[in-house]
Write a protein that holds these residues in place. Structure first.
Motif, PDB file in Angstrom:
ATOM      1  N   TYR A  85     -18.421  34.990  17.614  1.00  5.06           N
ATOM      2  CA  TYR A  85     -19.812  34.633  17.314  1.00  5.06           C
ATOM      3  C   TYR A  85     -20.394  33.806  18.462  1.00  5.06           C
ATOM      4  O   TYR A  85     -21.524  34.038  18.908  1.00  5.06           O
ATOM      5  N   HIS A  86     -19.595  32.840  18.961  1.00  3.13           N
ATOM      6  CA  HIS A  86     -20.048  31.982  20.058  1.00  3.13           C
ATOM      7  C   HIS A  86     -20.257  32.794  21.340  1.00  3.13           C
ATOM      8  O   HIS A  86     -21.268  32.605  22.045  1.00  3.13           O
ATOM      9  N   ILE A  87     -19.323  33.686  21.630  1.00  6.20           N
ATOM     10  CA  ILE A  87     -19.421  34.503  22.841  1.00  6.20           C
ATOM     11  C   ILE A  87     -20.671  35.371  22.812  1.00  6.20           C
ATOM     12  O   ILE A  87     -21.390  35.515  23.817  1.00  6.20           O
ATOM     13  N   ALA A  88     -20.952  35.921  21.651  1.00  5.11           N
ATOM     14  CA  ALA A  88     -22.132  36.798  21.531  1.00  5.11           C
ATOM     15  C   ALA A  88     -23.413  36.010  21.760  1.00  5.11           C
ATOM     16  O   ALA A  88     -24.308  36.444  22.510  1.00  5.11           O
ATOM     17  N   ASN A  89     -23.530  34.843  21.135  1.00  7.23           N
ATOM     18  CA  ASN A  89     -24.756  34.043  21.269  1.00  7.23           C
ATOM     19  C   ASN A  89     -24.955  33.536  22.698  1.00  7.23           C
ATOM     20  O   ASN A  89     -26.047  33.617  23.262  1.00  7.23           O
ATOM     21  N   VAL A  92     -25.939  36.237  25.208  1.00  5.16           N
ATOM     22  CA  VAL A  92     -27.367  36.597  25.165  1.00  5.16           C
ATOM     23  C   VAL A  92     -28.193  35.592  25.959  1.00  5.16           C
ATOM     24  O   VAL A  92     -29.083  35.956  26.738  1.00  5.16           O
ATOM     25  N   ASP A  93     -27.873  34.284  25.753  1.00  2.00           N
ATOM     26  CA  ASP A  93     -28.614  33.239  26.475  1.00  2.00           C
ATOM     27  C   ASP A  93     -28.436  33.374  27.985  1.00  2.00           C
ATOM     28  O   ASP A  93     -29.386  33.183  28.760  1.00  2.00           O
ATOM     29  N   LEU A  94     -27.210  33.662  28.411  1.00  4.59           N
ATOM     30  CA  LEU A  94     -26.951  33.812  29.843  1.00  4.59           C
ATOM     31  C   LEU A  94     -27.684  35.019  30.414  1.00  4.59           C
ATOM     32  O   LEU A  94     -28.192  34.978  31.544  1.00  4.59           O
ATOM     33  N   LYS A  95     -27.750  36.063  29.617  1.00  9.29           N
ATOM     34  CA  LYS A  95     -28.392  37.294  30.083  1.00  9.29           C
ATOM     35  C   LYS A  95     -29.898  37.117  30.190  1.00  9.29           C
ATOM     36  O   LYS A  95     -30.528  37.565  31.152  1.00  9.29           O
ATOM     37  N   THR A 110     -18.197  27.416  29.069  1.00  9.47           N
ATOM     38  CA  THR A 110     -17.755  27.577  27.668  1.00  9.47           C
ATOM     39  C   THR A 110     -17.603  29.057  27.314  1.00  9.47           C
ATOM     40  O   THR A 110     -16.715  29.427  26.552  1.00  9.47           O
ATOM     41  N   TYR A 111     -18.459  29.883  27.877  1.00  6.32           N
ATOM     42  CA  TYR A 111     -18.396  31.326  27.631  1.00  6.32           C
ATOM     43  C   TYR A 111     -17.074  31.902  28.148  1.00  6.32           C
ATOM     44  O   TYR A 111     -16.367  32.634  27.443  1.00  6.32           O
TER      45      TYR A 111
END
Length: 594
Positions: A85-89, A92-95, A110-111
């Motif tokens: 869940y954390h990786i997905a969120n 998206v922010d990084l992208k 953190t990613y």
């Protein structure tokens, strides 16, 4: 009227017995219990990656403290779900680039960490834990406690970890440091950090910083944690051999330590042979009822270099061949480095010299009686049945090719060193023998050292079941530039094979550079590599750098050796490296300093 009295018994339990008289919790920075002040430290952060034991420096610091470590295993399924869940969120922010540049860098860390942890759990079957570490430091006065806290914080932060003092939470840290298995809930939010199974290895607290061999002799005290250091060099299960190298500058405590070894091994009934070029061990021999053999112009003690002794043979055959190989080394010291042709001619003359006494390569010629006769025990020939240097001198003079060799033998036959030209007249029936060669003078010490090394080596081989030791003080004279390959090879052979005869070789020197001066240092290196125990006292910078090339000294250990005080040393015992302060009893000190 009858008076009735009632007996009231007090109730005193074990709990009351161990409970403190008072506890003072008024100061938020510490707790006082029966005059002892306690203060807590919480480790709140760690390096992202660790390859070393993170608690080693803390445990080796010799600071009074209790360390409490808690591990809480987490549910792998729930962890993977939360990480995904954390990786997905964050992905998206990084992208989308919705955050500022500083936040993007943190989010990227953190990613990547989250992806790494998920991969390790899913692919490598690692488990994830929460890690909590608390330190409870204590002292009997507040000023010292503050000093210790600052010191331990400096040590921890130097390794990349972060700390927080447990102000207003001293009671909770104290409880968590007791063996109650209580990880106090008030501390957990600050101390909690996740860690994988592979990372747990770095938190291993039971670091072996002490050496305590059950049948060992006492060396001294560990400088860091004050544990006792006991080493049994003869422990074949722990050490590859019983050999030792002792290095140190003049006045560093090297000689004191060596004498202490001799005293303590004498109590264990171990045979000891000491080559003493500086007349340091004479008083020790007298105190321990040992024997001193002085070799020189003013003495009446003689040792014939041409003696063949019954115990000299290592295999079933070859007395004369074994002796010739040793004599070539000895005569190299006198004649200088001989080439192969000169060695061959010299060997021919040595063979002829023994032949005149009826001794040949047939081992039976070394017995007075025929070994083949039944019921007659053969008697090995004595020193008076052997040739002398004078016999070889005469033979060398009969050939033009060896005339120069004869001239160089003149001091040993007719000059100041004529005591080498005598039959052996010393008895060696003591368990402590000191070979005093001081009178030979600086230029001639190497002859005496080789002579006694040859003798003691034969003594060591006599009985494999008896423990024994040979001490080679100023060993550089035999394996350094003033020596030769044959002699150095003989010394190396002793270090390499003495183990199978129940023996121990001890090399002692302060001249490190000379130790590695022959043949690019191969013999010095071989002796160090064939010594499971090494003792380094204080050394000069140049000598430390030389040793660093031939041993596994770390940069930290080089600094430690440079700053050692008198009587302090770095000991390598097998794989253990330990800083030690040499300790002795008063009566031992009196014997040594007498």
């Amino acid at each position: 009227m009858k008076k009735i009295t009632k007996k009231i018994e007090a109730i005193f339990t074990k709990k009351d017995e161990i409970s403190p008289a008072y506890i003072n919790t008024r100061n938020p920075k510490n707790i006082e219990i029966d005059g002892i002040y306690y203060s807590g430290i919480i480790i709140v952060n760690y390096n992202r990656e660790n390859i070393e034991l993170i608690l080693k420096k803390i445990i080796d610091s010799n600071i009074n403290m209790n360390i409490s470590i808690f591990y809480e295993k987490q549910n792998s399924y729930k962890t993977i779900r939360d990480l995904s869940y954390h990786i997905a969120n964050v992905g998206v922010d990084l992208k989308d680039g919705k955050t500022n540049s500083m936040d993007i860098d943190i989010a990227a860390f953190t990613y990547n960490d989250a992806k790494y942890i998920r991969k390790e759990i899913q692919v490598n079957n690692e488990d994830i834990y929460y890690l909590y570490i608390y330190l409870n430091v204590f002292s009997n006065n507040e000023k010292e406690l503050e000093f210790l806290l600052n010191k331990i914080e400096g040590i921890i932060e130097s390794t990349g970890m972060q700390t927080r003092r447990a102000n207003f939470r001293q009671e909770q840290v104290l409880i968590s440091s007791f063996p109650f298995m209580i990880n106090h809930k008030d501390l957990k939010p600050a101390a909690k950090r996740n860690i994988l199974t592979s990372g747990l290895v770095c938190t291993y607290p039971f670091i072996s910083s002490a050496i305590f061999d059950e049948e060992g002799i006492f060396y001294g005290i560990n400088i860091y944690n004050e544990s006792l250091v006991f080493i049994d060099r003869y422990n074949e299960n722990k050490y590859k051999n019983a050999n030792m190298c002792i290095f140190g500058t003049s006045g560093s405590g090297k000689s004191f330590f060596t004498k202490l070894q001799i005293i303590r091994y004498k109590l264990l009934n171990i045979e000891q042979y000491v080559i003493d070029p500086d007349r340091e061990y004479g008083n020790l021999a007298q105190e321990l009822e040992g024997v001193i053999i002085k070799l020189g112009a003013s003495t009446q003690s003689y040792l014939n270099i041409l003696d063949i002794r019954q115990e000299s043979i290592e295999d079933e055959k070859g007395y004369l061949a074994t002796k010739i190989s040793r004599l070539i080394g000895f005569f190299n010291l006198i004649f200088g480095n001989l080439d192969e042709e000169e060695k061959a001619i010299l060997e021919e003359k040595i063979i002829e010299c023994y032949k005149q006494k009826g001794i040949t390569f047939d081992d039976n010629t070394l017995y007075k009686n025929d070994k083949n006769k039944i019921n007659i025990k053969p008697i090995f020939k004595e020193s008076k049945d052997m040739p002398l240097l004078e016999d070889l001198y005469e033979i060398l003079g009969q050939d033009k090719k060896t005339k120069k060799m004869q001239i160089k033998l003149i001091p040993f036959i007719k000059g100041s060193l004529n005591f080498f030209n005598n039959y052996t007249n010393i008895e060696l029936n003591n368990k402590l023998i000191i070979a005093d060669i001081y009178e030979l003078g600086e230029e001639n010490l190497k002859y005496g050292m080789y002579l006694f090394t040859d003798l003691f080596w034969d003594k060591i081989k006599k009985n494999r079941k008896i423990k024994k030791a040979i001490y080679l003080d100023e060993v550089w004279r035999l394996i350094g530039i003033t020596s030769n390959k044959e002699v150095a090879s003989f010394i190396y052979k002793i270090f390499k094979t003495i183990r199978k005869f129940g023996g121990s070789s001890i090399a002692i020197t302060q001249d490190i550079s000379d130790l590695f001066s022959l043949e690019n240092g191969i013999y010095g290196k071989s002796i160090i590599n064939n010594s499971s125990n090494k003792v380094f006292f204080s050394l000069e910078e140049e000598n430390i750098n030389i040793l660093g090339e031939y041993t596994k000294l770390s940069e930290k250990e080089k600094i430690e050796i440079r700053t050692l005080k008198r009587g302090e040393c770095l000991i390598f015992a097998g794989d253990e490296h330990i800083l030690t302060k040499i300790e002795s009893a008063e009566h031992e000190k009196k014997i040594i300093e007498n």
